[in-house]
Design a protein around this motif. Structure first.
Motif, PDB file in Angstrom:
ATOM      1  N   ALA A  13     -38.833 -51.164   3.080  1.00 13.22           N
ATOM      2  CA  ALA A  13     -37.472 -51.677   2.929  1.00 13.22           C
ATOM      3  C   ALA A  13     -36.636 -50.735   2.070  1.00 13.22           C
ATOM      4  N   GLN A  14     -37.229 -50.192   1.036  1.00 12.27           N
ATOM      5  CA  GLN A  14     -36.533 -49.222   0.187  1.00 12.27           C
ATOM      6  C   GLN A  14     -36.224 -47.954   0.974  1.00 12.27           C
ATOM      7  N   PHE A  15     -37.183 -47.497   1.754  1.00 13.76           N
ATOM      8  CA  PHE A  15     -36.969 -46.298   2.566  1.00 13.76           C
ATOM      9  C   PHE A  15     -35.841 -46.536   3.574  1.00 13.76           C
ATOM     10  N   THR A  16     -35.828 -47.701   4.197  1.00 12.08           N
ATOM     11  CA  THR A  16     -34.772 -48.043   5.154  1.00 12.08           C
ATOM     12  C   THR A  16     -33.415 -48.092   4.467  1.00 12.08           C
ATOM     13  N   LYS A  17     -33.377 -48.616   3.253  1.00 13.53           N
ATOM     14  CA  LYS A  17     -32.121 -48.698   2.498  1.00 13.53           C
ATOM     15  C   LYS A  17     -31.599 -47.298   2.173  1.00 13.53           C
ATOM     16  N   VAL A  18     -32.464 -46.427   1.720  1.00 14.45           N
ATOM     17  CA  VAL A  18     -32.071 -45.047   1.396  1.00 14.45           C
ATOM     18  C   VAL A  18     -31.628 -44.316   2.665  1.00 14.45           C
ATOM     19  N   GLN A  19     -32.351 -44.523   3.743  1.00  9.10           N
ATOM     20  CA  GLN A  19     -31.998 -43.892   5.013  1.00  9.10           C
ATOM     21  C   GLN A  19     -30.626 -44.367   5.500  1.00  9.10           C
ATOM     22  N   ARG A  20     -30.332 -45.631   5.347  1.00  9.14           N
ATOM     23  CA  ARG A  20     -29.038 -46.186   5.747  1.00  9.14           C
ATOM     24  C   ARG A  20     -27.913 -45.617   4.879  1.00  9.14           C
ATOM     25  N   GLN A  21     -28.154 -45.485   3.571  1.00 12.79           N
ATOM     26  CA  GLN A  21     -27.148 -44.908   2.676  1.00 12.79           C
ATOM     27  C   GLN A  21     -26.892 -43.433   3.014  1.00 12.79           C
ATOM     28  N   TYR A  22     -27.948 -42.708   3.343  1.00 13.94           N
ATOM     29  CA  TYR A  22     -27.817 -41.311   3.743  1.00 13.94           C
ATOM     30  C   TYR A  22     -26.981 -41.201   5.025  1.00 13.94           C
ATOM     31  N   GLN A  23     -27.243 -42.076   5.985  1.00 19.67           N
ATOM     32  CA  GLN A  23     -26.483 -42.061   7.240  1.00 19.67           C
ATOM     33  C   GLN A  23     -25.024 -42.428   6.998  1.00 19.67           C
ATOM     34  N   GLN A  24     -24.767 -43.364   6.100  1.00 21.55           N
ATOM     35  CA  GLN A  24     -23.385 -43.727   5.772  1.00 21.55           C
ATOM     36  C   GLN A  24     -22.645 -42.550   5.135  1.00 21.55           C
ATOM     37  N   LEU A  25     -23.327 -41.812   4.275  1.00 19.40           N
ATOM     38  CA  LEU A  25     -22.724 -40.615   3.675  1.00 19.40           C
ATOM     39  C   LEU A  25     -22.378 -39.591   4.750  1.00 19.40           C
ATOM     40  N   LEU A  26     -23.310 -39.347   5.666  1.00 16.49           N
ATOM     41  CA  LEU A  26     -23.052 -38.404   6.756  1.00 16.49           C
ATOM     42  C   LEU A  26     -21.892 -38.872   7.635  1.00 16.49           C
ATOM     43  N   ASP A  27     -21.824 -40.174   7.899  1.00 12.18           N
ATOM     44  CA  ASP A  27     -20.734 -40.714   8.712  1.00 12.18           C
ATOM     45  C   ASP A  27     -19.381 -40.522   8.035  1.00 12.18           C
ATOM     46  N   ARG A  28     -19.353 -40.648   6.708  1.00 13.14           N
ATOM     47  CA  ARG A  28     -18.098 -40.443   5.988  1.00 13.14           C
ATOM     48  C   ARG A  28     -17.689 -38.975   5.959  1.00 13.14           C
ATOM     49  N   LEU A  29     -18.654 -38.065   6.016  1.00 14.07           N
ATOM     50  CA  LEU A  29     -18.358 -36.631   5.977  1.00 14.07           C
ATOM     51  C   LEU A  29     -17.914 -36.065   7.330  1.00 14.07           C
ATOM     52  N   THR A  30     -18.192 -36.759   8.405  1.00 13.16           N
ATOM     53  CA  THR A  30     -17.953 -36.247   9.746  1.00 13.16           C
ATOM     54  C   THR A  30     -16.550 -35.685   9.987  1.00 13.16           C
ATOM     55  N   PRO A  31     -15.469 -36.375   9.646  1.00 12.03           N
ATOM     56  CA  PRO A  31     -14.148 -35.846   9.998  1.00 12.03           C
ATOM     57  C   PRO A  31     -13.687 -34.651   9.162  1.00 12.03           C
ATOM     58  N   PHE A  32     -14.331 -34.361   8.069  1.00  9.80           N
ATOM     59  CA  PHE A  32     -13.884 -33.314   7.151  1.00  9.80           C
ATOM     60  C   PHE A  32     -14.591 -31.986   7.435  1.00  9.80           C
ATOM     61  N   LEU A  34     -13.607 -28.751   7.599  1.00 10.69           N
ATOM     62  CA  LEU A  34     -13.373 -27.631   6.678  1.00 10.69           C
ATOM     63  C   LEU A  34     -14.113 -27.838   5.363  1.00 10.69           C
ATOM     64  N   TYR A  35     -14.037 -29.041   4.813  1.00 14.79           N
ATOM     65  CA  TYR A  35     -14.690 -29.300   3.531  1.00 14.79           C
ATOM     66  C   TYR A  35     -16.213 -29.267   3.644  1.00 14.79           C
ATOM     67  N   ARG A  36     -16.726 -29.721   4.785  1.00 11.91           N
ATOM     68  CA  ARG A  36     -18.174 -29.653   4.990  1.00 11.91           C
ATOM     69  C   ARG A  36     -18.633 -28.204   4.970  1.00 11.91           C
ATOM     70  N   TRP A  37     -17.921 -27.342   5.716  1.00  9.50           N
ATOM     71  CA  TRP A  37     -18.312 -25.940   5.787  1.00  9.50           C
ATOM     72  C   TRP A  37     -18.090 -25.215   4.466  1.00  9.50           C
ATOM     73  N   LEU A  38     -17.051 -25.599   3.737  1.00  8.22           N
ATOM     74  CA  LEU A  38     -16.846 -25.014   2.411  1.00  8.22           C
ATOM     75  C   LEU A  38     -17.980 -25.402   1.469  1.00  8.22           C
ATOM     76  N   GLY A  39     -18.442 -26.637   1.562  1.00  8.03           N
ATOM     77  CA  GLY A  39     -19.580 -27.078   0.760  1.00  8.03           C
ATOM     78  C   GLY A  39     -20.847 -26.305   1.107  1.00  8.03           C
ATOM     79  N   THR A  40     -21.058 -26.094   2.393  1.00 11.55           N
ATOM     80  CA  THR A  40     -22.226 -25.325   2.818  1.00 11.55           C
ATOM     81  C   THR A  40     -22.116 -23.872   2.353  1.00 11.55           C
TER      82      THR A  40
END
Length: 191
Positions: A13-32, A34-40
């Motif tokens: 359950a903890q692993f699923t929670k962390v995985q869901r939070q990670y996916q939510q972070l990625l979903d929020r980063l999707t439209p940005f 230029l900023y994603r590539w600048l971060g990389t």
């Protein structure tokens, strides 16, 4: 009888929670994009500074550079390679088969088929970022600091880059595709 005591979270359950939070972070980063590539690019700069100041981990740097080159080539290539379709068409014609029509448009009246990448931009960014982060982590361990004469690796990488990009550019010219649109929309007719 339950294997977990009441009040203690289950590991899955903890692993699923962390995985869901990670996916939510990625979903929020999707439209940005230029900023994603600048971060990389920033992460890659930190990695390069680590390599330069420590004067070590050249094998890790070389492996990262080869991996990023492979990602770039997959990003530049079409998902449906016209050279492979030409080979299939030639085999069918030699074998007495009929034309399947699986080639690129050859005239203006043919159907428009947009350029579809073998590796989408999102996957390119995500893979490049993960690889750079893992390479940065690898520089934290002395196990990966294998002594090597680094100028040979640099020369070999530039030769490899030149040969593969030349082949890719020749392929792009031969099959008349451009993997970038530069934000211009093609307009037909007069307005």
């Amino acid at each position: 009888m339950s294997s977990a005591e009441p009040g203690t979270p289950n590991v899955s359950a903890q692993f699923t929670k962390v995985q869901r939070q990670y996916q939510q972070l990625l979903d929020r980063l999707t439209p940005f994009v230029l900023y994603r590539w600048l971060g990389t690019a920033g992460l890659l700069s930190i990695f390069m500074l680590r390599i330069l100041f420590s004067q070590g981990w050249f094998i890790v740097c070389y492996a990262l550079a080869i991996y990023l080159l492979n990602l770039l080539l997959a990003f530049l290539q079409p998902k449906f390679d016209p050279s492979l379709q030409d080979d299939l068409l030639a085999d069918e014609i030699e074998g007495g088969g009929e034309d399947t029509g699986a080639s690129l448009p050859s005239q203006r009246d043919d159907e428009f088929r947009p350029f579809v990448r073998r590796l989408p931009e999102w996957q390119f960014w995500l893979s490049a970022t993960k690889a750079t982060f893992l390479a940065l982590l690898a520089t934290m361990s002395e196990i990966f600091d294998i002594p090597v004469y680094w100028p040979i690796l640099v020369i070999y990488w530039f030769i490899l880059f030149t040969l593969t990009m030349r082949r890719q550019i020749q392929h792009m010219i031969k099959y008349k595709y451009i993997p970038f649109d530069f934000g211009r929309k093609v307009r037909y007719g007069s307005r």
